[in-house]
Scaffold this active site. Sequence first.
Site, mmCIF file in Angstrom:
data_model
loop_
_atom_site.group_PDB
_atom_site.id
_atom_site.type_symbol
_atom_site.label_atom_id
_atom_site.label_comp_id
_atom_site.label_asym_id
_atom_site.label_seq_id
_atom_site.Cartn_x
_atom_site.Cartn_y
_atom_site.Cartn_z
ATOM 1 N N MET A 1 -11.715 -5.740 5.141
ATOM 2 C CA MET A 1 -10.651 -4.862 5.922
ATOM 3 C C MET A 1 -10.544 -5.358 7.413
ATOM 4 O O MET A 1 -11.639 -5.729 7.898
ATOM 5 C CB MET A 1 -11.506 -3.644 6.143
ATOM 6 C CG MET A 1 -11.693 -2.665 4.860
ATOM 7 S SD MET A 1 -9.960 -2.021 4.077
ATOM 8 C CE MET A 1 -9.315 -1.077 5.771
ATOM 9 N N ASP B 1 -6.707 -6.332 4.240
ATOM 10 C CA ASP B 1 -6.028 -5.116 3.897
ATOM 11 C C ASP B 1 -6.082 -4.888 5.615
ATOM 12 O O ASP B 1 -7.172 -4.382 6.146
ATOM 13 C CB ASP B 1 -6.668 -4.225 3.373
ATOM 14 C CG ASP B 1 -6.128 -2.759 3.198
ATOM 15 O OD1 ASP B 1 -5.108 -2.695 3.580
ATOM 16 O OD2 ASP B 1 -6.913 -1.941 2.385
ATOM 17 N N GLY B 2 -5.027 -4.466 6.300
ATOM 18 C CA GLY B 2 -5.005 -3.744 7.580
ATOM 19 C C GLY B 2 -4.203 -4.576 8.658
ATOM 20 O O GLY B 2 -4.622 -5.748 8.872
ATOM 21 N N GLY B 3 -3.128 -4.044 9.180
ATOM 22 C CA GLY B 3 -2.341 -4.670 10.075
ATOM 23 C C GLY B 3 -1.560 -5.944 9.375
ATOM 24 O O GLY B 3 -1.409 -6.982 10.191
ATOM 25 N N GLY C 1 0.847 -2.037 4.080
ATOM 26 C CA GLY C 1 1.550 -0.768 3.976
ATOM 27 C C GLY C 1 2.902 -0.910 4.808
ATOM 28 O O GLY C 1 3.931 -0.742 4.400
ATOM 29 N N HIS D 1 -8.252 1.469 -4.053
ATOM 30 C CA HIS D 1 -9.313 0.921 -2.926
ATOM 31 C C HIS D 1 -9.808 2.486 -2.718
ATOM 32 O O HIS D 1 -9.213 3.488 -2.056
ATOM 33 C CB HIS D 1 -8.522 0.718 -1.652
ATOM 34 C CG HIS D 1 -9.108 0.380 -0.470
ATOM 35 N ND1 HIS D 1 -8.502 -0.070 0.708
ATOM 36 C CD2 HIS D 1 -10.489 0.469 -0.168
ATOM 37 C CE1 HIS D 1 -9.503 0.105 1.791
ATOM 38 N NE2 HIS D 1 -10.666 0.107 0.888
ATOM 39 N N GLY E 1 -8.877 4.387 7.287
ATOM 40 C CA GLY E 1 -8.375 5.646 7.457
ATOM 41 C C GLY E 1 -6.903 5.798 7.535
ATOM 42 O O GLY E 1 -6.430 6.793 7.302
ATOM 43 N N PHE E 2 -6.427 4.840 8.122
ATOM 44 C CA PHE E 2 -5.079 5.037 8.743
ATOM 45 C C PHE E 2 -4.161 3.563 8.243
ATOM 46 O O PHE E 2 -4.649 2.473 8.696
ATOM 47 C CB PHE E 2 -4.753 5.580 10.358
ATOM 48 C CG PHE E 2 -5.543 6.692 10.378
ATOM 49 C CD1 PHE E 2 -5.044 7.842 10.204
ATOM 50 C CD2 PHE E 2 -6.739 6.689 10.814
ATOM 51 C CE1 PHE E 2 -5.935 9.197 10.447
ATOM 52 C CE2 PHE E 2 -7.572 7.877 11.137
ATOM 53 C CZ PHE E 2 -7.061 8.936 10.830
ATOM 54 N N GLY E 3 -2.874 3.819 8.211
ATOM 55 C CA GLY E 3 -1.853 2.665 8.201
ATOM 56 C C GLY E 3 -1.400 2.398 9.618
ATOM 57 O O GLY E 3 -1.598 3.423 10.508
ATOM 58 N N GLY E 4 -0.752 1.491 9.919
ATOM 59 C CA GLY E 4 -0.132 1.189 11.001
ATOM 60 C C GLY E 4 -1.001 0.816 12.208
ATOM 61 O O GLY E 4 -0.657 0.945 13.339
ATOM 62 N N ASP F 1 -4.614 3.619 -1.677
ATOM 63 C CA ASP F 1 -5.676 4.109 -0.730
ATOM 64 C C ASP F 1 -6.073 5.423 -1.100
ATOM 65 O O ASP F 1 -5.582 6.479 -0.570
ATOM 66 C CB ASP F 1 -5.256 4.076 0.636
ATOM 67 C CG ASP F 1 -5.079 2.288 0.941
ATOM 68 O OD1 ASP F 1 -6.081 1.792 0.853
ATOM 69 O OD2 ASP F 1 -4.040 1.999 1.353
ATOM 70 N N HIS G 1 -1.242 -1.194 -4.243
ATOM 71 C CA HIS G 1 -2.536 -0.977 -3.612
ATOM 72 C C HIS G 1 -2.467 0.761 -3.350
ATOM 73 O O HIS G 1 -1.534 1.316 -2.794
ATOM 74 C CB HIS G 1 -2.573 -1.661 -2.504
ATOM 75 C CG HIS G 1 -4.080 -1.487 -1.560
ATOM 76 N ND1 HIS G 1 -4.930 -2.172 -2.221
ATOM 77 C CD2 HIS G 1 -4.287 -0.782 -0.605
ATOM 78 C CE1 HIS G 1 -5.954 -1.663 -1.335
ATOM 79 N NE2 HIS G 1 -5.483 -0.796 -0.300
ATOM 80 N N MET H 1 -11.967 4.665 -0.698
ATOM 81 C CA MET H 1 -12.724 4.956 0.820
ATOM 82 C C MET H 1 -13.322 6.328 0.606
ATOM 83 O O MET H 1 -12.813 7.401 1.171
ATOM 84 C CB MET H 1 -11.795 4.820 1.882
ATOM 85 C CG MET H 1 -11.453 3.465 2.085
ATOM 86 S SD MET H 1 -9.656 3.264 3.061
ATOM 87 C CE MET H 1 -8.400 3.328 1.927
ATOM 88 N N SER I 1 0.923 -1.332 0.001
ATOM 89 C CA SER I 1 -0.105 -0.024 0.044
ATOM 90 C C SER I 1 1.011 1.275 -0.122
ATOM 91 O O SER I 1 1.575 1.515 0.818
ATOM 92 C CB SER I 1 -1.036 0.075 1.092
ATOM 93 O OG SER I 1 -1.624 1.449 1.317
ATOM 94 N N MET J 1 -8.780 8.448 0.086
ATOM 95 C CA MET J 1 -9.542 8.784 1.213
ATOM 96 C C MET J 1 -10.115 10.222 0.909
ATOM 97 O O MET J 1 -9.414 11.164 0.549
ATOM 98 C CB MET J 1 -8.988 8.557 2.506
ATOM 99 C CG MET J 1 -8.367 7.233 2.817
ATOM 100 S SD MET J 1 -7.369 7.234 4.076
ATOM 101 C CE MET J 1 -6.657 5.639 4.316
HETATM 102 C C1 DX5 Z 1 -6.455 1.758 5.644
HETATM 103 C C2 DX5 Z 1 -5.872 1.189 4.357
HETATM 104 C C3 DX5 Z 1 -4.824 0.294 4.170
HETATM 105 C C4 DX5 Z 1 -3.597 0.576 4.919
HETATM 106 C C5 DX5 Z 1 -2.868 -0.493 5.262
HETATM 107 O O1 DX5 Z 1 -7.358 2.424 5.535
HETATM 108 O O2 DX5 Z 1 -6.949 0.785 3.415
HETATM 109 O O3 DX5 Z 1 -4.490 0.043 2.917
HETATM 110 O O4 DX5 Z 1 -2.749 1.393 4.160
HETATM 111 O O5 DX5 Z 1 -1.694 -0.095 6.096
HETATM 112 P P1 DX5 Z 1 -1.089 -0.989 7.131
HETATM 113 O O6 DX5 Z 1 -0.510 -2.271 6.315
HETATM 114 O O7 DX5 Z 1 0.172 -0.408 7.774
HETATM 115 O O8 DX5 Z 1 -2.140 -1.329 8.379
HETATM 116 ZN ZN ZN Z 2 -6.367 -0.207 1.362
#
Ligand code: DX5
Ligand code: ZN
Length: 222
Positions: A143, A181-183, A203, A72, A148-151, A41, A39, A74, A14, A43
């Site tokens: 999801m 997707d996510g974590g 990501g 993706h 909304g956020f990475g990490g 994202d 990927h 959002m 991502s 938003m």
């Molecule tokens: C969150 C995004 C994800 C995000 C994943 O809203 O859709 O794609 O970038 O980030 P990580 O891998 O850091 O959880």
């Molecule tokens: Zn995503």
Amino acid sequence: MAPPHERHITIAPSLLAADFGRLREEVAAIEAAGADWLHLDVMDGHFAPNISFGPVVLAALRKYTELPFDVHLMIEPVDPYIQAFADAGADHISFHPEACAHPHRSLQLIRSLGKKAGLVLNPGTPPESIAWMLDLTDIVLVMSVNPGFGGQQFLPSQLPKIAALRGMIDASGRAIALAVDGGITPATAPAVLQAGADTLIAGTAVFGAPDYAGAIAALRPA
Ligand code: DX5
Ligand code: ZN
């Protein structure tokens, strides 16, 4: 379905976790490192509580990589922006059915533009909600954090949902990718793959690592 180590696993880093001051170099580096898809994202600060980037950034990067652009969305509404993302170079356009009144129509629109169409499910959205749209769907994205956020921390509550969707996809007999997707990290990926996913979006675990090729390899089954 074959066990994870015998299946092809798609890895989609991502861009959200990349260095935004060096996007062109980051995209080239992730392609050289063995990524399968990029990927992206998107938003809007409305559907997702953050603002990232739009079609202008896709169009700027499109000439510097051959990687499929896995977009993706959002955003809410969805339909008025699909054409712009298709024109900007998206190969896959995935959106949240939670963000539109007529997701079936949105899938038709994406397919009519010659793009792969994806449905993204928030953690609270049940798998059955998309059962009657699988004939128009190329990608199902679960999801495993809230958008909304990475990490963020992976939500293990999504594992049975991934397994349920695996069963629905297999029963459909259609070639539908099942992405998560996510974590996603080397620690969480094995359970996700065991549950039946074939595509991992990551990501922080990739762009946050010093060695992108090593980070991608670490997500694949041993
Ligand atoms: C969150 C995004 C994800 C995000 C994943 O809203 O859709 O794609 O970038 O980030 P990580 O891998 O850091 O959880
Ligand atoms: Zn995503």
